[in-house]
Scaffold this motif. Structure first.
Motif, PDB file in Angstrom:
ATOM      1  N   LYS A  64       0.956   4.362   1.505  1.00  0.00           N
ATOM      2  CA  LYS A  64       0.259   4.885   2.678  1.00  0.00           C
ATOM      3  C   LYS A  64       0.101   6.401   2.645  1.00  0.00           C
ATOM      4  CE  LYS A  64       1.986   1.066   5.512  1.00  0.00           C
ATOM      5  NZ  LYS A  64       2.726   0.663   6.726  1.00  0.00           N
ATOM      6  N   ARG A 119      -3.151   1.604  -4.080  1.00  0.00           N
ATOM      7  CA  ARG A 119      -3.744   2.786  -3.453  1.00  0.00           C
ATOM      8  C   ARG A 119      -5.184   2.493  -3.065  1.00  0.00           C
ATOM      9  NH1 ARG A 119      -1.760   7.938  -7.196  1.00  0.00           N
ATOM     10  NH2 ARG A 119       0.478   7.489  -7.102  1.00  0.00           N
ATOM     11  N   PHE A 144       0.830  -1.194   0.000  1.00  0.00           N
ATOM     12  CA  PHE A 144       0.000   0.000   0.000  1.00  0.00           C
ATOM     13  C   PHE A 144       0.872   1.253   0.000  1.00  0.00           C
ATOM     14  CE2 PHE A 144      -3.178  -2.981   1.599  1.00  0.00           C
ATOM     15  CZ  PHE A 144      -4.311  -2.552   0.921  1.00  0.00           C
ATOM     16  N   TYR A 171      -5.865   6.138   2.598  1.00  0.00           N
ATOM     17  CA  TYR A 171      -5.309   5.014   3.338  1.00  0.00           C
ATOM     18  C   TYR A 171      -5.605   5.130   4.838  1.00  0.00           C
ATOM     19  CZ  TYR A 171      -2.009   1.654   5.264  1.00  0.00           C
ATOM     20  OH  TYR A 171      -1.454   0.605   5.945  1.00  0.00           O
ATOM     21  N   TYR A 219      -9.169   4.339   5.592  1.00  0.00           N
ATOM     22  CA  TYR A 219      -9.388   2.899   5.440  1.00  0.00           C
ATOM     23  C   TYR A 219      -8.921   2.149   6.681  1.00  0.00           C
ATOM     24  CZ  TYR A 219      -8.754  -1.808   3.418  1.00  0.00           C
ATOM     25  OH  TYR A 219      -8.784  -3.156   3.161  1.00  0.00           O
TER      26      TYR A 219
END
Length: 358
Positions: A266, A309, A264, A271, A274
């Motif tokens: 970040k 992403r 990911f 992010y 999430y």
């Protein structure tokens, strides 16, 4: 995937070259073919009005309602669908929805009787079972095209879609017989783009997803996949929210013998939101999302798409992405009380001919 040759497009600033028509993995260092467009408060109001209209005229209309539509045809125009993927043990259940297909019918010739639809396979919808674009859909499709029309990476994605056989049959039959029709990329020269309008078919269709009643209180998922229809899509939420995962190519050639593990990014986009959402869940719910996430990362790694992403989508925003190039999937949280997730997916218009008799 075969790498298709194409002309080069030179950006006016910075002398940076982007290779149109090349497969994205051969364009390392280019910008990702993904963009989020944020809407205004007024646009959110228009989205809400459109949803109420669709619910009244189509979703909740009586079988023998004012539109005087035969029952059999109406059932085809409003079909309960699901993702087509079998639920994987330990993952959230597949997102289920009613689907309504729209297309811009004025662009189609008289001998076209069906269009290709978003599905895991070669599926079509008869034009008689599709609704025509209205002003709301036209305005949003035009706005989305304007956001990407001058972006070389999106131009390349559009050309890749147009170069495929069904698209060539649909849009370039005037160039000659179908048997002798050239690959559109052969029409390139070093000084011109492939077409006057590489976005001729982009966003000319839209599929509307309306979450089935009863699932809005549960977490669901749209499993990781690449689209098989066209290329560029626009995800436009009308109601509810979701977290969309997108895996894309690396900025740098892989220096190792194996494939770079997907991770990911970040620092980008949603992010943190999430992660906060996952932390708010019960341990059992969090484990289902972690399982889904782990499978996504594994697939992204295997396909050489190491940059992942997260995009949080809520009404007013639109995610534009080369969905045939990039692996993507969605986590749909439980929605607010009384609200079902509603999503428009704008996609390429690819006609069929003779479908009614096949």
């Amino acid at each position: 995937m075969q790498v298709m040759q194409a002309s080069r497009w030179q950006k006016e600033k910075g002398q940076r070259m982007s290779i149109l028509g090349f497969h994205f993995q051969d364009c390392l260092g280019c910008d990702p073919t993904v963009k989020v467009v944020k809407g205004t408060v007024m646009e959110k109001v228009e989205e809400s009005k459109w949803l109420e209209k669709i619910k009244a005229q189509i979703l909740e209309a009586p079988e023998d309602g004012a539109r005087n539509m035969p029952k059999k045809r109406r059932r085809r125009m409003i079909t309960e669908l699901y993702t087509g993927a079998d639920p994987t043990n330990g993952m959230p259940p597949p997102h289920m929805y009613q689907g309504i297909q729209f297309c811009d019918k004025k662009l189609l010739s008289d001998d076209c009787d069906a269009i290709k639809v978003l599905a895991d396979g070669d599926y079509k919808a008869l034009l008689d079972d599709c609704h025509d674009f209205d002003e709301f859909l036209n305005d949003n499709a035009n706005q989305a095209r304007n956001e990407i029309k001058d972006v070389p990476e999106f131009q390349g994605a559009a050309i890749r879609s147009l170069s495929r056989e069904k698209s060539r049959r649909a849009w370039y039959e005037k160039l000659g017989s179908i048997e002798t029709l050239p690959n559109v990329l052969d029409l390139l020269s070093e000084n011109q783009t492939v077409l006057e309008d590489p976005f001729k078919q982009t966003f000319r269709c839209a599929t509307f997803h309306y979450q089935i009643k009863g699932q809005e209180t549960d977490i669901s998922a749209y499993y990781s996949h690449k689209d098989k229809v066209g290329n560029i899509v626009g995800f436009k939420p009308i109601a509810g929210e979701s977290y969309n995962l997108v895996a894309m190519q690396s900025n740098y050639p892989n220096s190792g013998n194996g494939k770079e593990r997907a991770v990911f990014e970040k620092q980008y986009d949603s992010y943190e939101s999430y992660q906060s959402y996952k932390e708010s869940l019960s341990e059992s719910d969090r484990k289902t999302i972690d399982k889904s996430e782990s499978i996504f990362i594994g697939k992204a790694t295997a396909e050489g798409l190491p940059r992942v992403r997260v995009y949080k989508l809520t009404p007013g925003n639109t995610l534009l992405v080369a969905a045939s190039d990039y692996l993507h999937g969605t986590i749909i949280p439980s929605q607010q009380a009384g609200m079902r997730r509603a999503l428009l997916v704008f996609h390429d218009l690819i006609p069929y001919y003779g479908a009614g008799s096949s």
